[in-house]
Scaffold this active site. Structure first.
Site, short mmCIF file in Angstrom:
data_model
loop_
_atom_site.label_atom_id
_atom_site.label_comp_id
_atom_site.label_asym_id
_atom_site.label_seq_id
_atom_site.Cartn_x
_atom_site.Cartn_y
_atom_site.Cartn_z
N ASP A 108 -0.46 9.87 -5.25
CA ASP A 108 -0.64 8.72 -4.11
C ASP A 108 -2.04 8.38 -4.13
OD1 ASP A 108 2.32 8.96 -2.66
OD2 ASP A 108 1.72 10.90 -3.24
N HIS B 98 7.87 10.76 5.26
CA HIS B 98 9.19 10.39 4.40
C HIS B 98 10.33 11.51 4.62
CE1 HIS B 98 8.03 6.89 2.69
NE2 HIS B 98 6.90 7.63 1.83
#
Length: 335
Positions: free
Chosen positions: A51, A225
């Protein structure tokens, strides 16, 4: 912090509790296989980052600098990227300047001039997927190796890279304002079914001392998430049946280490390559959650025949968490 096994963590803290030649060989199943040439040293040394691709912003440049320092100290063999390589929407094409801004001109340290074995994340699927998979990018920078799913043979360890984005049904049924590049994936069920079969077959036939699976999406996570139910239902039974040692992912923008009490698998999140989500943590069993750090950073792995050593670092190079995983899972402990 309470120590009761039944209590959960509900607040954001850190839980303390050069290039190599790639040899392509036929795969056991249908997955492409790459063999990483061994070094004389006793361990295979790796950095893991996820990421990250934000053109240096959100401390990406700080993390890159520390990766160079740690990479030199460990004399790393290669880098693993856990996906979401280019924000917000992948690459626009093979000539997108983001490839230079977020990768070539960012990870410039001599120690990082090694192969980057890379999977795709959900943000990468919002751009031109084929651009990231294109050999043209490898011509621009020979470090770049990105495929949907493949096997990396490091002799004592095999890494099984899995394209996890197509597993997530929500991206297909409720994409919101996002547009995904599903070319090469549809029909989805056939794609996922074949991938599961290939991963299962390759894992079952692997003779490596260590078997580790790399994907973008979380399986067990206390982060933003959280756990990805599609993967828990479809992929975890395969990991368990084939005695996988660790599942390594990004997706949640944090650093995290969970040891599942039920199957002993280490679920390792290295998604702190740039933007992090401060204070965004869900309750989790304290006896399983060995680290949760809600900032930027990366991870190193040193793997021998008997032990895998993992170390998490923040954006300034501070060591946050260390652990040794033994092939005898009952011996795994703090370093």
């Amino acid at each position: 912090m309470a120590s009761s096994l039944n209590q959960r963590m509900v607040f954001p803290v850190m839980v303390v509790v050069g290039m190599f030649c790639l040899l392509v060989t036929p795969s056991i199943a249908e997955l492409p296989r790459f063999k990483h040439p061994p070094k004389k040293q006793q361990s295979l040394n790796i950095l893991v980052l996820g990421d990250w691709g934000r053109k240096g912003t959100y401390n990406q440049s700080l993390v890159a600098n520390q990766m160079g320092i740690v990479g030199e100290k460990l004399d790393i063999d290669f880098v693993i990227s856990t996906g979401d390589n280019f924000y917000e929407d992948g690459l626009k094409g093979v000539d997108d300047p983001a490839f230079y801004q977020s990768f070539i001109h960012m990870y410039t340290a001599p120690s990082l001039q090694k192969t980057w074995y890379t999977v795709l994340g959900n943000h990468d699927y919002r751009g031109d997927v084929e651009a990231q998979l294109s050999p043209i990018l490898k011509q621009k920078d020979s470090r770049w190796l990105c495929m949907r799913s493949f096997i990396l043979d490091g002799e004592i360890v095999e890494f099984f890279f899995v394209d996890t984005t197509p597993f997530v049904e929500e991206y297909f049924t409720d994409p919101g304002e996002h547009t995904y590049d599903w070319e090469g994936v549809l029909p989805r069920l056939a794609y996922v079914s074949k991938l599961l079969k290939d991963v299962d077959s390759a894992l079952a036939q692997s003779k490596a001392k260590w078997k580790m699976v790399v994907g973008h999406h979380t399986i067990n996570s206390a982060g933003h998430h959280g756990s990805t139910e599609d993967l828990k239902q479809l992929l975890v039974p395969i990991l368990e049946a084939n005695n996988v040692d660790a599942y390594i992912n990004g997706h949640d923008h944090c650093l995290q280490h969970i040891i599942d009490n039920n199957n002993g698998i280490h679920f390792i999140t290295s998604g702190g390559g740039s933007k992090a989500w401060s204070g965004d943590v869900k309750p989790w069993k304290l006896e399983e959650l060995k680290l949760y750090y809600d900032g930027q950073g990366f991870m190193s792995m040193q793997i021998t025949k008997s032990t895998a050593y993992i170390i998490f670092y923040d954006a300034f190079g501070k060591v946050l968490h260390t652990w040794s995983i033994s092939k005898d899972r009952n011996v795994a402990a703090w370093i």
